[in-house]
Write an enzyme that holds these catalytic residues in place. Structure first.
Site, short mmCIF file in Angstrom:
data_model
loop_
_atom_site.label_atom_id
_atom_site.label_comp_id
_atom_site.label_asym_id
_atom_site.label_seq_id
_atom_site.Cartn_x
_atom_site.Cartn_y
_atom_site.Cartn_z
N GLU A 104 -16.97 -22.21 -0.56
CA GLU A 104 -17.45 -21.53 0.67
C GLU A 104 -16.29 -20.85 1.36
O GLU A 104 -15.16 -21.33 1.27
CB GLU A 104 -18.00 -22.55 1.67
CG GLU A 104 -19.19 -23.31 1.21
CD GLU A 104 -19.35 -24.60 2.01
OE1 GLU A 104 -18.94 -24.64 3.18
OE2 GLU A 104 -19.87 -25.55 1.43
N LYS A 163 -14.01 -20.09 4.55
CA LYS A 163 -13.65 -20.88 5.74
C LYS A 163 -13.65 -19.92 6.92
O LYS A 163 -12.74 -19.09 7.06
CB LYS A 163 -12.28 -21.53 5.55
CG LYS A 163 -11.94 -22.49 6.65
CD LYS A 163 -10.77 -23.37 6.25
CE LYS A 163 -10.46 -24.38 7.33
NZ LYS A 163 -10.17 -23.79 8.62
N ASP A 213 -13.22 -18.37 10.51
CA ASP A 213 -12.19 -18.60 11.51
C ASP A 213 -12.87 -18.64 12.88
O ASP A 213 -12.94 -17.65 13.60
CB ASP A 213 -11.17 -17.45 11.44
CG ASP A 213 -9.85 -17.87 12.03
OD1 ASP A 213 -9.73 -19.04 12.45
OD2 ASP A 213 -8.94 -17.03 12.08
N TYR A 253 -22.31 -25.71 7.75
CA TYR A 253 -21.66 -25.95 6.47
C TYR A 253 -21.69 -27.41 6.01
O TYR A 253 -21.26 -27.71 4.93
CB TYR A 253 -20.23 -25.39 6.43
CG TYR A 253 -19.27 -25.90 7.48
CD1 TYR A 253 -18.90 -27.24 7.55
CD2 TYR A 253 -18.68 -25.00 8.35
CE1 TYR A 253 -18.00 -27.68 8.50
CE2 TYR A 253 -17.76 -25.44 9.30
CZ TYR A 253 -17.43 -26.78 9.37
OH TYR A 253 -16.52 -27.22 10.30
N LYS A 288 -5.81 -21.63 1.71
CA LYS A 288 -5.64 -20.65 2.80
C LYS A 288 -5.24 -19.27 2.28
O LYS A 288 -4.57 -19.15 1.26
CB LYS A 288 -4.56 -21.15 3.79
CG LYS A 288 -4.85 -22.50 4.40
CD LYS A 288 -6.12 -22.55 5.21
CE LYS A 288 -5.98 -22.10 6.62
NZ LYS A 288 -5.34 -22.99 7.55
N CYS A 307 9.03 15.41 27.10
CA CYS A 307 8.66 15.20 25.70
C CYS A 307 9.93 14.96 24.87
O CYS A 307 10.87 15.76 24.94
CB CYS A 307 7.90 16.42 25.19
SG CYS A 307 7.60 16.36 23.41
N CYS A 320 10.15 18.36 22.51
CA CYS A 320 10.36 19.74 22.99
C CYS A 320 10.85 19.78 24.44
O CYS A 320 11.06 20.86 24.98
CB CYS A 320 9.08 20.56 22.85
SG CYS A 320 7.80 20.06 24.02
N CYS A 357 2.31 15.52 26.33
CA CYS A 357 3.32 16.57 26.38
C CYS A 357 2.60 17.86 26.75
O CYS A 357 1.56 18.19 26.17
CB CYS A 357 3.98 16.70 25.02
SG CYS A 357 4.82 18.26 24.81
N CYS A 382 5.43 22.89 21.25
CA CYS A 382 6.01 21.61 20.85
C CYS A 382 5.89 21.47 19.33
O CYS A 382 4.78 21.46 18.77
CB CYS A 382 5.26 20.47 21.54
SG CYS A 382 5.83 18.86 21.01
#
Ligand code: 5U1
Length: 680
Positions: free
Chosen positions: A119, A121, A123, A231, A320, A414, A417, A432, A438
């Site tokens: 199965e 696992k 979280d 489960y 894991k 910026c 530029c 910017c 630019c």
């Protein structure tokens, strides 16, 4: 469904509705096979609410309307688990798992293969649900395994937890154990909402699930997208359970519990290892976070023989996966300028292995994000990298802040530029103001124009675009078409052959589609599907360019923000000139005969594409289907009409077959598209 006798002179419809709703809950949660639409389900619930308001004395605690408690608690009571809730030993390699199998064989004094239940696992948060005579009487957290907290009010709000068990034959006392978790989609939506409201974000789906369960006001829990997968069982009295774990899970499903679909039995440890690696490959595609695979000896008799060691069963182990969160140090913050001028802070990190790769950069989105995290340079931070998602900093470990930690300062100009950086009120993003002056914005605009889903100019990669802009050879999009063989061949890592290939690609891609051209222009908020909607709605570029904001909003999925950006784009002369220059350079497309959506031949039908398509690209297949009025969904459900399955189709095809949906291969799709006049 049976007709039930009247209860206490209340209209029999009340109990009939409850039965119907329980039945549909069972179909939806336990079987993942709904028989009614959400709207029909809502109507049944509404009717039941109405009748119960009319006959308040008819309301029973297990009525589907009674999920949300009215009065918030002042504290959670302690629950003493009748049987301790165990934890699991961990394995981190195939060798660990082989050693686990060996220990079991040694203890059972056998060389026979051991069958394992496999199965995922989840979280989430482990919980215990106690049922007496099929009615939910208590929900509790695991706590320290012996003492947990009574969260009955909160678990009752989770729709995949039956208030009354389905079917029959269950023990008089049954404690069901499992995991409450928040699916990724619900977590993302919750955080999006919190972000929009300027609230604190949840770090990950697990924390979100835990925080949602820890609410004293169950109305808050009810508003959170939680699910519960059963489960195992704990305390059982007054009844028998099947002899194998896999059959216990089947029984639980029959009694109305959601059990995870990614479950199998492995005839031996080698098959169990293969299961781990198979799921590992699909981990990112699952709808929920998992952190490993649990293997359990399938025979419950053998489980009993094996027993426990301290707080963990000898007959189970969790293998894991790579952790998706790790801590590291924020070394510096740099600022990148995107296609639309957005100045994005990027975290430079001490390299750290997380989610299976080494991460040394993470996006910080914008100033609000930095403020929200309370981040300083030098901080120890938690990085999360779940699947293909860009690594994120999700938390600062404030206790580890060094004395010389520095504030993060946004640049006033910026970094590319030197134009002023502007922040518009109500916008979190700093921009910017240099526009195409630019170089960073120009580079990104050209990269986007040449990209696969836009003009698809093969060979014109990011590095080459950067050189062409840096050398001043490409100042505007149309300059691409004036490049010469000599200019291209002189670029780094280019020869005459590559130069010729790029020139040929530029020539070949001059004939494009209206949708791709609109997308290629890189108008803010106009992604591929919005561009397609514009093309299908207006049929010609002129019609789109001349539309006012009100007309633009008639296009599917277009709201005021997108309409504003589109109108603004075409209002600027520089953009109109850029388009004219592209057309002068020979970029062209066919206009579309516009039909109203209802007239389109596949209107109302939903398709799902799965597996590999060998002739068409998936994007093209999707574009053709959408152009014919179909919807293209990402997952298979009872609402799907057709599934197009190529080689390698996996769970979506299996689900389609389970639901009895119509399935076609790529050849069938091409035939269909051609029948409707698409040129494929
Ligand atoms: N899927 C699954 N997760 N999980 C966690 N099964 C499972 N079993 C557990 C735990 C702690 O414990 C039993 C083996 C007792």
């Amino acid at each position: 469904m049976s007709t039930l006798p009247p209860v206490n002179n209340f209209p029999p419809e009340i109990e009939q509705l409850r039965e119907q709703i329980r039945h549909h809950n069972y179909r939806y949660y336990a079987l993942d096979d709904p028989q009614v639409t959400d709207a029909d389900y809502d109507r049944l619930m509404q009717r039941l609410h109405q009748l119960e308001a009319q006959y308040p004395a008819s309301v029973t605690p297990d009525s589907p309307t009674q999920r949300v408690g009215a009065t918030p608690l002042s504290a959670f009571k302690t629950v003493v688990h009748e049987l301790p809730m165990l934890s699991l030993d961990n394995a981190f390699s195939d060798e660990d798992l082989l050693a686990f199998n060996q220990r079991i064989q040694d203890r059972l004094k056998t060389k026979d293969k051991i069958e394992y239940a496999c199965e995922v696992k989840l979280d989430g948060i482990a919980v215990s649900l106690l049922y007496r005579d099929g009615l939910l009487v208590r929900g509790a957290t695991r706590g320290d395994g012996t003492n947990g907290e009574d969260i009955t009010q909160n678990v009752r709000t989770i729709k995949s937890i039956p208030l009354r068990m389905a079917g029959s034959g269950y023990p008089a006392v049954l404690e069901v154990r499992g995991e409450i978790y928040m699916p990724k989609a619900g977590f993302n939506a919750l955080n999006e909402k919190a972000r929009a409201a300027g609230e604190k974000l949840f770090v990950n789906p697990r924390n979100a699930a835990a925080g949602s369960l820890r609410q004293l006001d169950s109305r808050i829990t009810a508003s959170r997208p939680l699910e519960m997968c059963a489960y195992t069982v704990g305390w059982v009295d007054g009844g028998e359970l099947p002899a194998t774990h896999s059959d216990v899970l089947k029984a639980l499903r029959g009694w109305g519990f959601l059990t995870n679909r990614e479950t199998d039995t492995a005839p031996d440890i080698q098959a169990a290892i293969a299961f781990y690696h198979r799921i590992g490959e699909r981990r990112d595609a699952l709808a929920y976070d998992i952190d490993g695979i649990v293997f359990k000896v399938n025979s419950r008799l053998l489980q009993d023989k094996l027993g426990f060691i301290s707080r963990a069963p000898r007959w189970a182990i969790a293998y894991k996966f790579a952790a998706q969160e790790e801590s590291t140090v924020l070394l510096d913050v740099e600022f990148q300028v995107g296609r639309t001028g957005a100045v994005t802070p990027v975290a430079r990190l001490q390299p750290v292995f997380v989610g299976g790769v080494t991460v040394s950069n993470a996006t910080l989105h914008n100033r609000d994000e930095i403020n929200r995290l309370g981040l300083k340079i030098g901080d120890t931070v938690i990085i999360r990298r779940a699947g293909d998602v860009i690594p994120q900093i999700v938390q600062v470990v404030e206790t580890r802040r060094p004395a010389d930690a520095r504030d993060i300062l946004f640049p006033a100009h910026c970094p590319i530029c030197n134009s002023p950086v502007e922040t518009i009120a109500d916008e979190a993003v700093a921009r910017c103001s240099g526009g195409l002056v630019c170089a960073a914005q120009r580079k990104e605009a050209i990269k986007h124009f040449a990209s696969r889903k836009a003009m698809n100019v093969e060979g014109l990669g990011d590095k080459l675009v950067e050189q062409l802009v840096d050398l001043g050879l490409v100042k505007k999009l149309a300059d691409l078409y004036a490049l010469t063989r000599e200019q291209l061949a002189a670029m780094e890592r280019m020869g005459e052959k590559s130069a010729d290939n790029i020139l040929a690609a530029l020539q070949n891609t001059k004939k494009t589609t209206l949708a791709k051209f609109i997308y290629a222009l890189g108008i803010r908020e106009v992604g591929e599907s919005t561009a397609r909607n514009f093309a299908n709605y207006f049929g010609s570029f002129e019609a789109l360019a001349g539309a006012d904001q009100e007309t633009l909003q008639r296009v599917p999925d277009v709201g005021p923000v997108v309409a504003h950006f589109v109108a603004e784009f075409f209002a600027q002369e520089s953009n109109r000139l850029a388009v004219a220059a592209l057309r002068d350079a020979g970029v062209h497309w066919d206009n579309i005969d516009v039909a109203s959506p209802e007239e389109l031949p596949l209107n109302g039908l939903t398709y799902v594409l799965t597996g590999t398509l060998e002739t068409l690209s998936r994007d093209d297949a999707k574009a053709h289907l959408l152009a014919l009025g179909a919807k293209v969904a990402g997952s298979v459900s009872a609402k799907t009409d057709y599934v197009v399955a190529g080689p390698g189709a996996g769970s979506k095809l299996a689900k389609a077959e389970e639901l009895g949906l119509k399935v076609m291969d790529e050849a069938g799709l091409i035939e269909l598209l051609r029948e409707h006049g698409r040129q494929v």
